[in-house]
Motif scaffolding. Sequence first.
Motif, PDB file in Angstrom:
ATOM      1  N   LYS A  21      -3.533  26.622  56.984  1.00 30.37           N
ATOM      2  CA  LYS A  21      -4.291  25.533  56.382  1.00 30.37           C
ATOM      3  C   LYS A  21      -3.430  24.842  55.326  1.00 30.37           C
ATOM      4  CE  LYS A  21      -7.008  28.692  55.084  1.00 30.37           C
ATOM      5  NZ  LYS A  21      -8.046  29.485  54.396  1.00 30.37           N
ATOM      6  N   LEU A  38     -14.001  23.088  55.162  1.00 32.72           N
ATOM      7  CA  LEU A  38     -13.530  23.309  56.529  1.00 32.72           C
ATOM      8  C   LEU A  38     -14.496  24.191  57.328  1.00 32.72           C
ATOM      9  CD1 LEU A  38      -9.723  23.918  55.886  1.00 32.72           C
ATOM     10  CD2 LEU A  38     -10.887  21.778  56.433  1.00 32.72           C
ATOM     11  N   ASP A  60      -5.337  19.524  55.497  1.00 26.71           N
ATOM     12  CA  ASP A  60      -6.710  19.814  55.900  1.00 26.71           C
ATOM     13  C   ASP A  60      -7.674  19.463  54.763  1.00 26.71           C
ATOM     14  OD1 ASP A  60      -6.375  21.273  58.578  1.00 26.71           O
ATOM     15  OD2 ASP A  60      -4.946  22.310  57.272  1.00 26.71           O
ATOM     16  N   TRP A  76      -3.063  29.524  52.229  1.00 36.45           N
ATOM     17  CA  TRP A  76      -2.910  28.070  52.283  1.00 36.45           C
ATOM     18  C   TRP A  76      -1.451  27.685  52.076  1.00 36.45           C
ATOM     19  CZ3 TRP A  76      -6.906  24.368  52.798  1.00 36.45           C
ATOM     20  CH2 TRP A  76      -8.210  24.884  52.790  1.00 36.45           C
ATOM     21  N   LYS A 120      -9.808  15.971  56.872  1.00 41.87           N
ATOM     22  CA  LYS A 120     -10.981  16.817  57.141  1.00 41.87           C
ATOM     23  C   LYS A 120     -11.860  17.017  55.915  1.00 41.87           C
ATOM     24  CE  LYS A 120      -8.599  19.476  60.752  1.00 41.87           C
ATOM     25  NZ  LYS A 120      -8.038  20.807  61.085  1.00 41.87           N
TER      26      LYS A 120
END
Length: 380
Positions: free
Chosen positions: A2, A373, A84, A30, A107
């Motif tokens: 991510k 997410l 993301d 991440w 997103k």
Amino acid sequence: MKKLLIVVNVDWAFISHRLIIAEHAVRNGWEVYVATNDTGRAMEIIDKGIKFIPVNISRSGTNILQEIRTIFQFYNIYSQIRPDVVHHVTFKPVIYGSIISKLLGIKGTLNAISGLGYNFTSNRRGFVQNMMIILMKFGFRQKNLAVIFQNEDDYREVLSLGVINKNNKINFIKGSGVNLDLFRYTPPVKKEKLQILLPTRMLWDKGVAELREASNILKHKYRDSVMFILSGIADNDNNAGVSDKYLKDWEEPNYVKWIGFVKDMPEVYSASDIVVLPSYREGIPKSLIEACAAGRPIVTTNSIGCKECVDEGINGYKVPIKSTVELAVAIEKLILSESDRLIMGKKSREKAEKEFSEITVVNHHLKIYNNLLNIDWVKK
């Protein structure tokens, strides 16, 4: 992996307020990027496993060509990284970044509104402010956007401007938190002079002029027993910045000293006896939650953000904004009572432990990132 992109005005502000969040995001899987102005502290960020992207974000002025260049920089960065989740901090990143993330279909978008800042103090409202509101309304109208407010007043004000819409996910987090192990409670040290600390960037909106007047009021009685310490940079890139000359003119041997930026702030708080911040408005001021953690009594204003850090008469005093006489009176109360300083300092520490823990703030941010997410988050 991510991808998280954090966009903030300047590197030192990121290090002070958001670095710990980025570090924990890295630990939780991440890939983290930070886009910000580089004032020479980029390696402190890179060394934590975070990818650094220099970007020129003007913190003052509204030069239209410069702002257009900044918007294009944002567009290129977002297009290349394709994060993301993008986390915007402070107004220009929030405004420009929200628009770009909407256009590119990012997103998840998170906007941190930590005080409405210089543009919304003293009832400033003109073409620039109205344009900011129009742009924010457009940028906030997207399906997966969350907003963090540090206090209820800022939320109500932004809501009244029509910026918030029904799709936005609203969160309340009290500031950026404080490391309770780093900023430890230490009993005040007995010394020749009491130290009254102003720990902040030197901005007019922080009440610098009001504290100067209050120090002048108190001078004839306490110049031999009290020392005012000003700890913070003269932020010359800010429209509300106090000049070096003003601060140096205020300095007085054995009564007022400006020590500028200090990296080891726990030591500065430890040496202090009283912490003062007469600010006009804040989100939740980091300086006051650090003062709470260090166990120091506080004198501040009853302004938005500041008032959340002091329980009146319990861990300090709150005075009206721009009230120099009341400010001097509140400071004098603490000068005259060692027992009140000690009791209130302990109450400050209790408040920090209950309300301002850094790890609580970190966990809340990581939960928001994952919720954007639709991922269940398990603490690591």
